[in-house]
Scaffold this active site. Structure first.
Site, PDB file in Angstrom:
ATOM      1  N   TYR A 300      34.686  43.405   4.206  1.00  0.00           N
ATOM      2  CA  TYR A 300      35.613  42.615   3.379  1.00  0.00           C
ATOM      3  C   TYR A 300      35.784  43.228   1.991  1.00  0.00           C
ATOM      4  CZ  TYR A 300      35.813  38.991   6.933  1.00  0.00           C
ATOM      5  OH  TYR A 300      36.039  38.302   8.106  1.00  0.00           O
ATOM      6  N   HIS A 436      39.983  42.451  18.024  1.00  0.00           N
ATOM      7  CA  HIS A 436      39.710  41.566  16.894  1.00  0.00           C
ATOM      8  C   HIS A 436      40.467  40.234  16.971  1.00  0.00           C
ATOM      9  CE1 HIS A 436      38.490  40.367  12.932  1.00  0.00           C
ATOM     10  NE2 HIS A 436      39.748  40.288  12.520  1.00  0.00           N
ATOM     11  N   HIS A 446      45.357  31.544  12.208  1.00  0.00           N
ATOM     12  CA  HIS A 446      45.806  32.615  13.121  1.00  0.00           C
ATOM     13  C   HIS A 446      46.325  32.067  14.450  1.00  0.00           C
ATOM     14  CE1 HIS A 446      44.013  35.240  10.184  1.00  0.00           C
ATOM     15  NE2 HIS A 446      42.809  34.768  10.415  1.00  0.00           N
ATOM     16  N   HIS A 475      37.560  32.235  12.034  1.00  0.00           N
ATOM     17  CA  HIS A 475      36.194  32.046  11.553  1.00  0.00           C
ATOM     18  C   HIS A 475      35.553  30.791  12.145  1.00  0.00           C
ATOM     19  CE1 HIS A 475      37.324  34.795   7.954  1.00  0.00           C
ATOM     20  NE2 HIS A 475      37.226  35.427   9.101  1.00  0.00           N
TER      21      HIS A 475
HETATM   22 FE   LIG Z   1      40.409  39.169  10.820  1.00  0.00          FE
HETATM   23 FE   LIG Z   2      37.800  37.693   9.310  1.00  0.00          FE
END
Ligand SMILES: [Fe+2]
Ligand SMILES: [Fe+2]
Length: 624
Positions: A300, A436, A446, A475
């Site tokens: 990140y 992913h 998402h 998440h």
């Molecule tokens: Fe991601």
């Molecule tokens: Fe992520």
């Protein structure tokens, strides 16, 4: 049917025979529970039936613990009928905790309630935390990292020299330090040696008010001639400068074949650099895996600007609508130090996430990801580390790139088709895929974001009988029933999202089916890669974008930090366990299920395709 269920019953019975129970009057003093350091799991306590007896049991391997401490009264060995009664009592509890199998699917949608006493976020590790600071002198190897190559070879990567950050930076000469690994099967006796390549990468900005970065020297060496199931000791570095690492070791995986499997495979997603990240790393280490898959979103670093300060989202100091964003690249070095204790002894296989994009002014992206990780790209004929494949015992792993072009005319699609068509299920019965971004996801974050991706490649995964596919990105945790194009199908893959290893963005708690939570369809494509395929989210059933309750294809939702463990039992059964950070390590209260292959029923899971025979497909009814 639960594997080994009867076996466990017999083990329990035998253990019960050895039980001596202290029978006490109701007023007897309290007994105490001893602790066994190697106790694998704790769980249900069944001690009230006989004062002073405590039984702790678990699903995976029975343990019986009885502690007696009677300050007064008398001890009595219970008659055998009581023992049998006790055994049947525990057996009933075992039945209640029975691990389900996918043969019982589709499962009723279930959402585990979030404990509101828990935090949804996690604090960053301080930059002085010993787990992420540099621990060796300048040119000595650090950030040592293993990755599988072919079954008889391993990639060893590391960094030497210091990164620089400033208005002007001068890249190090990658040829100034050699790339050598010395290795052998006995400690301090290295009978083999291999050399490799080295490189540096830079993150440069065409703006005066931001700092530039150039990396230490990154080394990649492929060591060969390895035998299966063998422990190797190694050092890496430059022997001519006397700059070698300390000794490390790893054990190779079993040989490729249908009867050989790694003992435990850990799956981590969206790890980050927080206290929860360290909890995940610690828990993974306790699980002692012999292979680790990291399904994207690692350091990140792109959420920090060049002065090292965190930014809420894709920070930038040079205005809106610029083609690039600031990143704080030293966080990559910190992240690789965090995982080094694992990655220097267990192969750690990565695939890119959106936080690895890190676009640069010259149009390049994934620069840090491509420079830092060696993967079996040429070994699997992909030619890129954005997608690749490898074997581990009787498993063929396919690492699919969510951020490489996935259209049917793309190079990745062509490669995937060829790769899957060449899998011999008599050699590697299992095919496990990762990418992913999740194809099936009922959380708000998402939601239906990669419909183009799913619509392009799902046919391939179904046709070639991929058994299970893992994702990160969202998440939270979610397990999907076996589905093909949103319909239940017993021969389709299981999809599992393990998207929170502990990163600093918060847990996702909201579902797209919650009141008022359904996103506007036009807002769902991820801006980070929408240039790849446009928008495909309109293809959904009944004209509704979201459900008004948990969709029937979603079997288990749990907003939790954690990691998953695969234990392959044989060529048809695989045990999957979701280990939550919030639980005591030994207490399994996350999701657990046997994923069962049916090659005798599902033609796509055997070799019929390789013989060009017709394939019988199962199609369920519309699951809405
Ligand atoms: Fe991601
Ligand atoms: Fe992520």
């Amino acid at each position: 049917m639960v594997v080994e269920h009867e076996t466990r019953q017999w083990i329990l019975l035998c253990q019960c025979v050895c039980v001596c129970v202290c029978a006490e009057a109701a007023s007897a003093p309290t007994s105490r529970i001893a602790t066994f350091s190697n106790f694998e799991s704790s769980g249900v306590t069944i001690g009230e039936a006989a004062k002073g007896a405590y039984v702790v049991w678990k699903e995976r391997g029975w343990r019986l613990l009885v502690v007696m401490e009677c300050s007064r009264g008398w001890a009595l060995v219970l008659p055998s009928f009581l023992v049998l009664l006790f055994a049947s009592f525990v057996g009933a509890a075992d039945e209640a905790k029975r691990i389900p199998t996918t043969l019982e699917g589709p499962f009723k949608p279930y959402t585990k309630k979030f404990d509101t006493n828990l935090r949804t976020g996690s604090d960053d590790l301080p930059l002085y935390d010993p787990r992420i600071v540099k621990r060796v002198p300048a040119i000595y190897p650090e950030q040592i990292f293993l990755a599988l190559s072919t079954p008889d070879a391993m990639w060893v990567s590391w960094v030497s020299g210091d990164w620089q950050m400033g208005p002007k930076v001068t890249p190090l000469d990658p040829t100034s330090v050699k790339s050598v690994v010395q290795y052998g099967t006995a400690s301090e006796k290295y009978t083999m040696s291999a050399s490799g390549i080295s490189e540096v990468y830079s993150q440069l900005y065409p703006f005066d008010n931001v700092l530039n970065y150039t990396s230490g020297i990154i080394h990649h060496v492929r060591i060969t001639g390895l035998k299966p199931n063998t422990k190797y000791y190694y050092k890496c570095g430059d022997p001519t400068l006397s700059a070698m690492s300390g000794e490390h070791s790893f054990t190779t995986l079993p040989a490729t074949g249908p009867a050989n499997y790694p003992k435990r495979i850990a799956i981590i997603g969206d790890l980050g650099l927080t206290y929860n990240s360290t909890s995940t790393v610690d828990h993974v280490a306790e699980n002692n895996p012999d292979l680790i898959l990291m399904v994207g979103d690692m350091s990140y670093a792109n959420l920090y600007i060049t002065n090292g300060t965190g930014s809420s989202s894709y920070g930038q100091a040079f205005g809106k609508d610029t083609p690039i964003h600031e990143t704080y690249q030293p966080r990559w070095d910190m992240w690789q130090r965090l995982v080094e204790p694992l990655a220097s002894r267990v192969p750690f296989m990565v695939i890119e996430g959106n936080h690895e994009v890190e676009s640069q002014i010259n149009g390049e992206s994934f620069v840090a990801y491509k420079a830092r990780f060696a993967v079996p790209q040429s070994e699997s004929k992909s030619g890129t580390n954005m997608y690749y494949s490898f074997n581990a015992g009787g498993i063929h792993f396919v690492m699919i790139g969510s951020y490489a072009d996935y259209n049917k005319s793309s190079e990745q699609y062509r490669w995937l088709q060829e790769d899957l068509a060449n899998v011999d299920r008599t050699v590697t019965p299992w095919i496990i895929a990762t990418t992913h971004a999740p194809w099936y996801n009922s959380y708000r974050a998402h939601y239906r974001e990669v419909e183009c991706f799913r619509q392009s490649m799902e046919d391939l995964l179904y046709k070639y009988g991929v058994d299970v596919m893992f994702h990160g990105h969202v998440h939270a945790y979610e397990r999907i029933n076996r589905v093909y194009d949103y319909k239940y199908d017993p021969c389709a893959p299981v999809y599992i999202t393990v998207g929170d290893g502990g990163n600093g963005e918060k847990l996702e708690l909201i579902h797209a089916d919650d009141d008022g939570a359904c996103p506007d369809p036009l807002t769902t494509p991820d801006k980070g890669f929408s240039y790849l395929s446009g928008y495909c989210g309109f293809n959904f059933t009944n004209g509704k974008f979201c459900w008004d309750k948990q969709p029937v294809w979603s079997a288990w939702r749990d907003s939790s930090f954690g990691h998953g463990i695969i234990e392959v039992v044989n060529s048809t059964h695989l045990l999957w366990t979701w280990h939550r950070n919030q639980d005591e390590y030994d207490e399994i209260v996350g999701d657990q299920i046997y994923i069962v292959r049916q090659p005798h029923v599902c033609s796509n899971q055997n070799n019929l395709l390789r013989r060009n025979k017709s394939v019988r497909f199962f199609r369920g009814s519309d699951s809405r």
